[in-house]
Design an enzyme around this catalytic site. Structure first.
Site, mmCIF file in Angstrom:
data_model
loop_
_atom_site.group_PDB
_atom_site.id
_atom_site.type_symbol
_atom_site.label_atom_id
_atom_site.label_comp_id
_atom_site.label_asym_id
_atom_site.label_seq_id
_atom_site.Cartn_x
_atom_site.Cartn_y
_atom_site.Cartn_z
ATOM 1 N N ASP A 1 -30.990 -5.783 78.469
ATOM 2 C CA ASP A 1 -31.222 -6.365 77.144
ATOM 3 C C ASP A 1 -31.327 -5.224 76.140
ATOM 4 O O ASP A 1 -32.308 -4.497 76.131
ATOM 5 C CB ASP A 1 -32.493 -7.218 77.146
ATOM 6 C CG ASP A 1 -32.606 -8.079 75.896
ATOM 7 O OD1 ASP A 1 -31.967 -7.734 74.875
ATOM 8 O OD2 ASP A 1 -33.307 -9.097 75.945
ATOM 9 N N ARG B 1 -31.426 -5.470 72.892
ATOM 10 C CA ARG B 1 -31.824 -5.932 71.566
ATOM 11 C C ARG B 1 -33.123 -5.292 71.099
ATOM 12 O O ARG B 1 -33.965 -4.912 71.891
ATOM 13 C CB ARG B 1 -32.011 -7.462 71.584
ATOM 14 C CG ARG B 1 -30.719 -8.187 71.803
ATOM 15 C CD ARG B 1 -30.931 -9.672 71.897
ATOM 16 N NE ARG B 1 -31.746 -10.042 73.039
ATOM 17 C CZ ARG B 1 -32.087 -11.284 73.332
ATOM 18 N NH1 ARG B 1 -31.706 -12.273 72.557
ATOM 19 N NH2 ARG B 1 -32.808 -11.545 74.401
#
Ligand code: ZN
Length: 210
Positions: free
Chosen positions: A128, A130
């Protein structure tokens, strides 16, 4: 603090099938065109209903059933309209921040039996990628310091709080498991710490697809 790099560069009304929003386009340090859709008066200091939605071309636009993004986006806009007050942030970090080509390559690996985390790792990518600093900066610019955050992902709560927005409540989004996304939802829950409101329903679906 609001970094000087984050600034509004355009705004206009946006009538939609969910109601009329005000749309703000931001220029941020990563030079992506991030978007805020707002409805109602949001700068009065009271906690504001917020959805921080990461771009998913396949789910949001094409209605892909590999993930639940399109449904979460539609549900969020509907909930904001019902409440008459809130913000949807549309963050241009496709495929958990790995980009579209990498996301589609990861789908190809998933067709060979890897889960979403294993596929990203096989491609040498973070599971991930982000971050939520731009989300916090946009909220602060809009006068929102306290949020009720629409999410099943505790990492988003932590990401906003680290950058100066207090999350007074996490508001769960419902999910609808289907045969195409049930493996993805299972991975999200077991490997990525997502909390699902209707665990029993998910379990039933998982049983059914096992
Ligand atoms: Zn998606």
């Amino acid at each position: 603090m609001i970094a000087p790099a984050t600034r509004r560069v355009a705004e206009a009304n946006l009538p939609t099938r969910y109601g009329t929003f005000e749309m703000f386009v931001y220029d941020t340090a990563d030079h992506k065109e991030h978007v805020a859709l707002t409805i109602g008066a949001i700068d009065d200091g009271e906690p504001v209903l917020v959805r921080a939605h990461s771009e998913c071309l396949t789910g949001d636009v094409f209605g892909s059933s590999r993930c639940d993004c399109g449904e979460q986006l539609a549900d969020s806009l509907r909930l904001l309209q019902e409440e008459g007050r809130g913000v949807l942030l549309y963050l241009r970090q496709e495929g958990r921040g790995i980009g579209l080509a990498n996301k589609i390559s990861a789908y190809a690996l998933q067709e060979q039996g890897l889960d979403t985390v294993q596929a990203n790792l096989a491609l040498g990518l973070p599971e991930d990628g982000r971050d939520y600093w731009m989300a916090a900066e946009m909220l602060l610019d809009l006068g929102v310091r306290r949020a009720r955050l629409l999410t099943n992902n505790p990492a988003k709560v932590e990401g906003l709080e680290r950058h100066g927005v207090e999350v007074v409540k996490r508001v769960p989004l419902r999910i609808s498991p289907n045969p195409s996304n049930v493996g993805y939802l299972r991975t999200k829950r077991e490997k990525m710490g997502h909390l699902f409101p209707m665990v029993a329903t998910l379990e039933d679906a998982l049983e059914g697809s096992a």
